[in-house]
Design a protein around this motif. Structure first.
Motif, PDB file in Angstrom:
ATOM      1  N   UNK A   1       6.430  -1.523  -1.825  1.00 15.76           N
ATOM      2  CA  UNK A   1       5.395  -1.850  -0.846  1.00 15.76           C
ATOM      3  C   UNK A   1       5.593  -1.026   0.416  1.00 15.76           C
ATOM      4  N   UNK A   2       4.501  -0.466   0.924  1.00 17.93           N
ATOM      5  CA  UNK A   2       4.523   0.272   2.187  1.00 17.93           C
ATOM      6  C   UNK A   2       3.707  -0.508   3.217  1.00 17.93           C
ATOM      7  N   UNK A   3       4.321  -0.813   4.351  1.00 22.47           N
ATOM      8  CA  UNK A   3       3.567  -1.412   5.451  1.00 22.47           C
ATOM      9  C   UNK A   3       3.309  -0.339   6.499  1.00 22.47           C
TER      10      UNK A   3
ATOM     11  N   UNK B   1       7.014   8.581  -1.112  1.00 21.09           N
ATOM     12  CA  UNK B   1       6.803   9.626  -2.121  1.00 21.09           C
ATOM     13  C   UNK B   1       5.461   9.454  -2.829  1.00 21.09           C
ATOM     14  N   UNK B   2       4.779  10.547  -3.076  1.00 20.34           N
ATOM     15  CA  UNK B   2       3.458  10.501  -3.712  1.00 20.34           C
ATOM     16  C   UNK B   2       3.506   9.767  -5.039  1.00 20.34           C
ATOM     17  N   UNK B   3       2.555   8.855  -5.231  1.00 18.41           N
ATOM     18  CA  UNK B   3       2.439   8.118  -6.483  1.00 18.41           C
ATOM     19  C   UNK B   3       3.545   7.114  -6.744  1.00 18.41           C
ATOM     20  N   UNK B   4       4.243   6.677  -5.694  1.00 19.96           N
ATOM     21  CA  UNK B   4       5.396   5.775  -5.886  1.00 19.96           C
ATOM     22  C   UNK B   4       5.123   4.318  -5.558  1.00 19.96           C
ATOM     23  N   UNK B   5       4.102   4.041  -4.759  1.00 19.65           N
ATOM     24  CA  UNK B   5       3.894   2.685  -4.230  1.00 19.65           C
ATOM     25  C   UNK B   5       2.978   1.847  -5.117  1.00 19.65           C
TER      26      UNK B   5
ATOM     27  N   UNK C   1      -2.791   6.807   2.243  1.00 21.62           N
ATOM     28  CA  UNK C   1      -2.482   5.614   1.451  1.00 21.62           C
ATOM     29  C   UNK C   1      -2.744   5.888  -0.027  1.00 21.62           C
ATOM     30  N   UNK C   2      -3.865   6.546  -0.279  1.00 22.65           N
ATOM     31  CA  UNK C   2      -4.257   6.886  -1.650  1.00 22.65           C
ATOM     32  C   UNK C   2      -3.186   7.762  -2.309  1.00 22.65           C
ATOM     33  N   UNK C   3      -2.690   8.735  -1.561  1.00 23.37           N
ATOM     34  CA  UNK C   3      -1.681   9.652  -2.083  1.00 23.37           C
ATOM     35  C   UNK C   3      -0.390   8.917  -2.427  1.00 23.37           C
ATOM     36  N   UNK C   4       0.010   7.968  -1.615  1.00 21.38           N
ATOM     37  CA  UNK C   4       1.273   7.257  -1.831  1.00 21.38           C
ATOM     38  C   UNK C   4       1.224   6.284  -2.992  1.00 21.38           C
ATOM     39  N   UNK C   5       0.037   5.761  -3.303  1.00 26.42           N
ATOM     40  CA  UNK C   5      -0.090   4.730  -4.337  1.00 26.42           C
ATOM     41  C   UNK C   5      -0.049   5.295  -5.751  1.00 26.42           C
ATOM     42  N   UNK C   6       0.467   4.482  -6.650  1.00 23.25           N
ATOM     43  CA  UNK C   6       0.373   4.772  -8.071  1.00 23.25           C
ATOM     44  C   UNK C   6      -1.079   4.560  -8.520  1.00 23.25           C
ATOM     45  N   UNK C   7      -1.515   5.197  -9.583  1.00 18.14           N
ATOM     46  CA  UNK C   7      -2.826   4.847 -10.150  1.00 18.14           C
ATOM     47  C   UNK C   7      -2.857   3.354 -10.481  1.00 18.14           C
TER      48      UNK C   7
END
Length: 272
Positions: A65-67, A138-142, A170-176
């Motif tokens: 989780x990223x806040x 990291x990209x795609x990690x959250x 936010x989009x970049x950091x999240x997993x699909x």
């Protein structure tokens, strides 16, 4: 008969696992929210509804989780302990190289808060600022990115450009399939867009539009943090209300009776 019994057993185990997960989730959040160390902040629970809000977003203690912009750490006191040992918590705070005095003081206070406190021993501190510091994790990690009452700052600072760059990060950091949870002060839709530039309130339609431009899909909205007493039309904007009470003692009883702001609570996802 054997096949039927096996199916029943598998179904029972699945239900038991789901129940255990639910219990684990509720226990982690309840324990974090009810911790004695939160005594100074718990008074605001009636306006922020942390357990209900995080449950709505689909929070689980095993997530990454990223806040965004955790400020003084109000939600950090809940998220970090709830995730500790099973998940990962990123606090994307103000940049260390910022020349803004308030940012420097806020970051220093946050670092002091988490230093030497076992609740925060696994906190990963990163940096965030619209358009400049966008590597929040990291990209795609959250699994989940959360932002509480921040969109108005990005709008007032850089208008649409600032908010859109934030949502893209936010989009970049999240997993699909990952979740973006947004809580924000809500401006009535019939009001002028100009009111978003100084009031601290923004329209729900604006937030949804910016999120969609960044690639997100709206999953659901909730009135968990709504306040029908708030007209969003005050002399000092949203800061007229508690906890800021920007007018001081003038009409303080009136604004305390209203309580904290009317807020949208929106759940988005990054498409698979």
């Amino acid at each position: 008969m054997k096949f039927a019994l096996k199916s029943i057993l598998v179904a029972s185990l699945t239900l038991a696992s789901a129940h255990a997960l639910s219990q684990d989730l509720n226990s982690a959040l309840t324990k974090a929210v009810s911790a004695a160390e939160r005594s100074d902040n718990s008074a605001r629970d009636e306006y922020r509804h942390p357990i209900e809000t995080l449950n709505f977003f689909g929070f689980e203690p095993s997530m990454t989780v990223v806040e965004i912009a955790p400020g003084g750490g109000w939600y950090t006191e809940i998220l970090a302990p709830a995730l500790k040992g099973k998940g990962t918590y990123y606090a994307a705070h103000f940049p260390a190289d910022s020349s803004v005095g308030y940012y420097q003081r806020s970051l220093a206070g946050f670092k002091k808060k988490i230093a030497g406190d076992a609740r925060f021993s696994e906190v990963k501190l990163t940096e965030f600022a619209p358009s400049t510091h966008l590597d929040i994790a990291p990209a795609g990690s959250a699994d989940m990115v959360l932002t509480f009452r921040n969109v108005h700052n990005w709008y007032m600072g850089k208008d649409k450009e600032g908010a859109l760059s934030a949502f893209k990060s936010f989009y970049k950091a999240l997993k699909p399939g990952g979740t973006l949870g947004v809580v924000e002060h809500r401006l009535p839709e019939q009001r002028s867009d100009e009111d978003q530039k100084s009031s601290g309130y923004v329209k729900q339609s604006y937030v949804i539009d910016i999120a969609k431009q960044a690639g997100f899909e709206l999953v659901a909205s909730s009135d968990i943090n709504a306040n029908s007493l708030d007209t969003a039309d005050h002399p000092k904007g949203v800061w007229t209300l508690p906890p800021s009470l920007r007018l001081g003692e003038k009409d303080a009883a009136k604004y305390k009776a209203i309580g904290e702001s009317d807020r949208m609570t929106l759940k988005f996802k990054k498409p698979l």
